[in-house]
Design a protein around this motif. Structure first.
Motif, mmCIF file in Angstrom:
data_model
loop_
_atom_site.group_PDB
_atom_site.id
_atom_site.type_symbol
_atom_site.label_atom_id
_atom_site.label_comp_id
_atom_site.label_asym_id
_atom_site.label_seq_id
_atom_site.Cartn_x
_atom_site.Cartn_y
_atom_site.Cartn_z
ATOM 1 N N HIS A 112 13.635 10.972 42.333
ATOM 2 C CA HIS A 112 13.195 9.704 41.758
ATOM 3 C C HIS A 112 14.283 8.647 41.958
ATOM 4 C CE1 HIS A 112 9.630 11.504 39.918
ATOM 5 N NE2 HIS A 112 10.390 12.569 39.784
ATOM 6 N N ARG B 51 9.399 2.347 32.103
ATOM 7 C CA ARG B 51 9.589 3.745 32.469
ATOM 8 C C ARG B 51 10.871 4.229 31.799
ATOM 9 N NH1 ARG B 51 8.244 4.807 38.863
ATOM 10 N NH2 ARG B 51 6.231 3.745 38.955
ATOM 11 N N PHE C 58 13.531 7.648 31.597
ATOM 12 C CA PHE C 58 13.941 8.894 32.231
ATOM 13 C C PHE C 58 14.870 9.623 31.276
ATOM 14 C CE2 PHE C 58 12.544 6.338 35.724
ATOM 15 C CZ PHE C 58 12.028 7.227 36.656
ATOM 16 N N TYR D 7 9.562 10.089 31.887
ATOM 17 C CA TYR D 7 9.854 11.142 32.857
ATOM 18 C C TYR D 7 10.954 12.006 32.255
ATOM 19 C CZ TYR D 7 7.468 8.113 36.267
ATOM 20 O OH TYR D 7 6.553 7.330 36.940
ATOM 21 N N ASP E 296 4.895 8.836 45.355
ATOM 22 C CA ASP E 296 4.663 9.367 44.016
ATOM 23 C C ASP E 296 3.267 8.958 43.566
ATOM 24 O OD1 ASP E 296 4.851 10.279 41.420
ATOM 25 O OD2 ASP E 296 6.833 9.446 41.077
ATOM 26 N N VAL F 137 4.629 13.736 33.260
ATOM 27 C CA VAL F 137 5.241 12.688 32.448
ATOM 28 C C VAL F 137 4.458 12.609 31.140
ATOM 29 C CG1 VAL F 137 6.014 11.386 34.455
ATOM 30 C CG2 VAL F 137 3.812 10.843 33.409
#
Length: 376
Positions: free
Chosen positions: A23, A57, A59, A95, A244, A269
């Protein structure tokens, strides 16, 4: 508690990023090409890292351990969720690696009813292949143009605002895209028909963001755009390109394979809605899709009863509540919900006329009156 690191200290958390090396958002973050905030449990010796990107997003990396569910719960409920509600944001994607984070996240965010979503990652290794897939000509009437300042300033083209919006989906601004990324825009005549853009260019790698607009889909145009972008990536010294997509997005996966990509991994996710009412209503939509109409209506009514949030209730939920009520033979309730959907601008005349959920209502004068107003 979590501590925010200044950019000059991001390198201290970099070893935790290794399990998500595919990623490129994380690599781009370390190189200063992607705006983000980075939080760790211990600034001196991080064991947990949480990156918060501008496009919502997240992570989460490190080793899951005792007490970390409470740490994450505090951070999301005291910092992330209030901010998202105040800003009118809809959805966060979390994620995570390793997979053992999922039960901790589910426990930490239980009240928001997070949903797991299956995804896939594909890659084209430019350094390992002897030749790129064969290039084909575009159908008559179509042209491909590089996405640059000249294109964006062309007054004869339509759809450029939509293209600019996509350019900013993974970049903070159009200027950032032009500085760090590259791509192609597909036109049919002077009208935008699609795009294929590089994302998170970092470490001699990039990822693809691609779309073909209706009515130009199912003509192989996405594959042609992808092949041309691979050529551009090689010309720019890229060693690999990532792809992705959602596991359920079968056309996207098929395009990747047709263009010569190979699947690298399946992963999941978590989807987290900022507004509690919307998070609850999503559960109702799932039950409706599965034919569990009584449960669906219960979820929708719970969503409408939420009182402690500034964001208004999701308009689409009134439409779906009307569908669930109609299935249960509750005509008065169904009509009331559809009326609320109409007031919220979430009622479509064609849907009213054709939706199978509403078959029991079509003989009612109140429904026909509602349909007449929607048609106007």
């Amino acid at each position: 508690m979590l501590h925010e690191l200044p950019f000059e200290q991001y390198g201290q958390a970099a070893p935790l990023f290794a399990p998500m090396d595919n990623h490129l958002a994380l690599r781009s973050l370390l190189e200063g090409k992607t705006r983000a905030r980075l939080f760790v449990d211990d600034p001196a010796r991080p064991r947990l890292a949480l990156a918060w990107l501008h496009n919502q997003r997240f992570f989460l990396l490190g080793e899951p351990g005792a007490g970390q569910a409470d740490v994450l719960r505090t951070f999301f409920y005291e910092t992330v969720l209030p901010w998202g509600r105040a800003e009118g944001k809809e959805l966060a994607l979390i994620y995570y690696a390793p997979a053992a984070w999922e039960p901790l996240l589910a426990a930490a965010l239980a009240e928001q009813h997070p949903l797991p979503e299956a995804r896939q990652y594909y890659r084209f290794d430019l350094a390992e292949t002897g030749g790129l897939p064969e290039w084909q000509d575009l159908p008559p009437g179509f042209t491909l143009r590089p996405v640059d300042a000249t294109l964006l300033a062309d007054p004869g083209l339509s759809g450029l605002d939509l293209l600019r919006e996509e350019m900013c989906s993974e970049r903070e601004s159009v200027e950032d895209f032009l500085r760090w990324s590259f791509g192609l825009a597909l036109f049919h005549g002077s009208n935008l028909a699609g795009w294929c853009l590089s994302e998170y260019n970092a470490d001699a790698r990039c990822e693809i963001g691609i779309a073909t607009l209706p009515p130009h889909q199912r003509r192989g145009l996405a594959t042609l755009m992808t092949r041309r972008l691979l050529e551009m990536a090689r010309e720019r010294g890229m060693r690999s390109v990532g792809w992705d997509c959602l596991t359920r997005n079968l056309p996207s996966a098929a395009t990747a394979l047709k263009a010569g990509f190979r699947k690298i991994e399946d992963y999941s996710v978590l989807l987290v809605w900022y507004a509690l009412a919307e998070a609850i209503a999503v559960q109702g939509s799932i039950c409706l899709r599965r034919g569990k109409y009584d449960q669906a209506l219960d979820w929708f009514e719970r969503a409408f009863a939420v009182q402690d949030e500034a964001p208004r209730k999701p308009a689409w939920a009134y439409w779906l509540a009307g569908c669930a009520a109609a299935r249960l033979g509750k005509s008065a309730a169904a009509l009331a919900y559809l009326e609320q959907a109409a007031r919220a601008g979430a009622l479509d005349a064609n849907d009213l006329a054709t939706c199978e959920h509403l078959a029991s209502l079509r003989g009612l004068a109140e429904f026909q009156e509602l349909l007449g107003r929607a048609e106007k």
